[in-house]
Write a protein that holds these residues in place. Sequence first.
Motif, PDB file in Angstrom:
ATOM      1  N   SER A   1      43.672  15.417  51.097  1.00  0.00           N
ATOM      2  CA  SER A   1      44.469  15.489  50.721  1.00  0.00           C
ATOM      3  C   SER A   1      44.946  15.854  51.626  1.00  0.00           C
ATOM      4  O   SER A   1      45.409  17.321  52.347  1.00  0.00           O
ATOM      5  CB  SER A   1      45.651  15.745  49.272  1.00  0.00           C
TER       6      SER A   1
ATOM      7  N   HIS B   1      48.415  18.102  53.280  1.00  0.00           N
ATOM      8  CA  HIS B   1      49.960  19.023  52.638  1.00  0.00           C
ATOM      9  C   HIS B   1      50.886  19.571  54.082  1.00  0.00           C
ATOM     10  O   HIS B   1      49.587  20.011  55.163  1.00  0.00           O
ATOM     11  CB  HIS B   1      49.590  19.825  51.548  1.00  0.00           C
TER      12      HIS B   1
ATOM     13  N   ASN C   1      43.697  11.186  51.660  1.00  0.00           N
ATOM     14  CA  ASN C   1      45.369  10.728  51.570  1.00  0.00           C
ATOM     15  C   ASN C   1      46.183  11.531  51.662  1.00  0.00           C
ATOM     16  O   ASN C   1      46.443  12.853  51.483  1.00  0.00           O
ATOM     17  CB  ASN C   1      45.053  10.562  50.142  1.00  0.00           C
ATOM     18  N   THR C   2      47.849  10.751  51.606  1.00  0.00           N
ATOM     19  CA  THR C   2      49.052  11.929  51.235  1.00  0.00           C
ATOM     20  C   THR C   2      49.569  11.355  50.025  1.00  0.00           C
ATOM     21  O   THR C   2      49.122  10.605  48.543  1.00  0.00           O
ATOM     22  CB  THR C   2      50.376  11.490  52.014  1.00  0.00           C
ATOM     23  N   LEU C   3      50.267  13.022  49.419  1.00  0.00           N
ATOM     24  CA  LEU C   3      50.105  12.879  47.727  1.00  0.00           C
ATOM     25  C   LEU C   3      51.956  13.403  48.174  1.00  0.00           C
ATOM     26  O   LEU C   3      52.376  14.537  49.081  1.00  0.00           O
ATOM     27  CB  LEU C   3      50.135  14.182  46.906  1.00  0.00           C
ATOM     28  N   ASN C   4      53.052  12.887  46.682  1.00  0.00           N
ATOM     29  CA  ASN C   4      54.132  13.416  47.180  1.00  0.00           C
ATOM     30  C   ASN C   4      54.664  13.471  48.478  1.00  0.00           C
ATOM     31  O   ASN C   4      55.548  14.351  49.423  1.00  0.00           O
ATOM     32  CB  ASN C   4      54.172  15.005  46.600  1.00  0.00           C
ATOM     33  N   ASN C   5      54.993  12.136  49.730  1.00  0.00           N
ATOM     34  CA  ASN C   5      55.592  12.361  50.765  1.00  0.00           C
ATOM     35  C   ASN C   5      56.721  12.037  50.572  1.00  0.00           C
ATOM     36  O   ASN C   5      57.412  12.171  48.941  1.00  0.00           O
ATOM     37  CB  ASN C   5      55.460  10.159  51.385  1.00  0.00           C
TER      38      ASN C   5
ATOM     39  N   ARG D   1      49.176   3.298  45.465  1.00  0.00           N
ATOM     40  CA  ARG D   1      49.286   3.219  44.166  1.00  0.00           C
ATOM     41  C   ARG D   1      50.116   1.981  43.726  1.00  0.00           C
ATOM     42  O   ARG D   1      51.021   2.356  42.719  1.00  0.00           O
ATOM     43  CB  ARG D   1      49.977   4.912  43.453  1.00  0.00           C
TER      44      ARG D   1
ATOM     45  N   GLY E   1      53.280   3.370  42.988  1.00  0.00           N
ATOM     46  CA  GLY E   1      54.359   4.799  44.048  1.00  0.00           C
ATOM     47  C   GLY E   1      55.428   5.212  44.165  1.00  0.00           C
ATOM     48  O   GLY E   1      55.715   5.930  44.767  1.00  0.00           O
TER      49      GLY E   1
ATOM     50  N   SER F   1      55.331   6.972  47.930  1.00  0.00           N
ATOM     51  CA  SER F   1      55.309   8.265  48.015  1.00  0.00           C
ATOM     52  C   SER F   1      53.585   8.709  48.253  1.00  0.00           C
ATOM     53  O   SER F   1      53.386  10.178  48.354  1.00  0.00           O
ATOM     54  CB  SER F   1      55.233   8.577  46.145  1.00  0.00           C
ATOM     55  N   ALA F   2      52.765   8.164  47.804  1.00  0.00           N
ATOM     56  CA  ALA F   2      51.096   7.971  48.456  1.00  0.00           C
ATOM     57  C   ALA F   2      50.765   7.396  49.287  1.00  0.00           C
ATOM     58  O   ALA F   2      51.208   6.063  48.748  1.00  0.00           O
ATOM     59  CB  ALA F   2      50.525   8.199  47.370  1.00  0.00           C
TER      60      ALA F   2
END
Length: 344
Positions: free
Chosen positions: A88, A90, A119-123, A140, A144, A336-337
């Motif tokens: 992930s 960040h 993956n990316t989370l909370n773009n 997602r 997402g 967002s992901a």
Amino acid sequence: MWVIWSLPSKVEILPVSPSHLPDLVELNEICGFPARSLEGWRWVLFDNPEQSDEPAGYVAMKDGRAEAFLCTQRRAFKSGTTERSMVSAHTFVSRQAKPGLGLKLLRHMLSSHGADAANTLNNNALSAPMYPHVNAFPWRGELGRVFLEKPVRWSALLRSRIYNALKNSPFKMLASGWQHLERGVKPLPKVGEFAGFTVMDTADPSMSSLLDGFNEALQAGAMLQPDRSSEIWRYRLADPDYHDAMRLLGVVREGALVALLAVSLAKDDMFSASALEIEDMVSLDESGVSDANMLEAAVQLAKVSGAARVRRRVITQSLADNVPAGWMLRERDYHSAHMQSRVD
């Protein structure tokens, strides 16, 4: 007359090492991310028990100075005998206002990592449009773009809106001097029961055993699940900079852990009101401990800690279709992901 030509300095991309941490602290501050100490960054990047030999990120160096960072955390997933891994991304920060350097760093990470997927989370709205250019897709789907939020302290939310309206006005300095948003916000309680959920102490051997049994039961199912063992939670709860900002809660029935809830206190920026973020919520017995039960436990915890709102960023289709009473389905205008996968 002699003319001396100097070649442009070459950008070198290297795996992140402890020697790069002072530059990371500086860049993180320049970009306005939450402050972290050197010790805190060591914990984030080099103490993760799942990292294995995967680099904890990459740094773009030019003339001996770090120009940009893209940090990564490896997670392991399992379903029965099937195992997968994912990194992930960040803390994607840059010293230069040049998108080319960021893309170069991102492409290097995607070609160099050793996991099954990245993956990316909370773009955010600025970063999200970048990822389709490197063949990363919104993994997602339309879910997402949405998240759940429940207001808890309307007064703090109203003050936050006023401060944000002032921050780009001639009254910016006046707004920056107001520190009322954190009034009433307290560290998350270390003990207690909230809507049937009990705060868990991962240093307690009996609770560690319950967590390990719960993790094994989840990973024996048909869906890939992350590692939720006691070792993982001990790491996640050991943040040296924010040791009172995250808690783990569980429901124990007949000597077994049947549901788990992880929450943390967070702020979007200087002028935002605090939020209780639901980091994880999972139940082995959804008829006995439902999504609504877990959301209510988070709300009770938010009221005790003084958080202005509760948020669940990752939601199921069922939650999106049946929003619990008092909650709002909020929508972003970006995904967002994103993910790029090497396996199905």
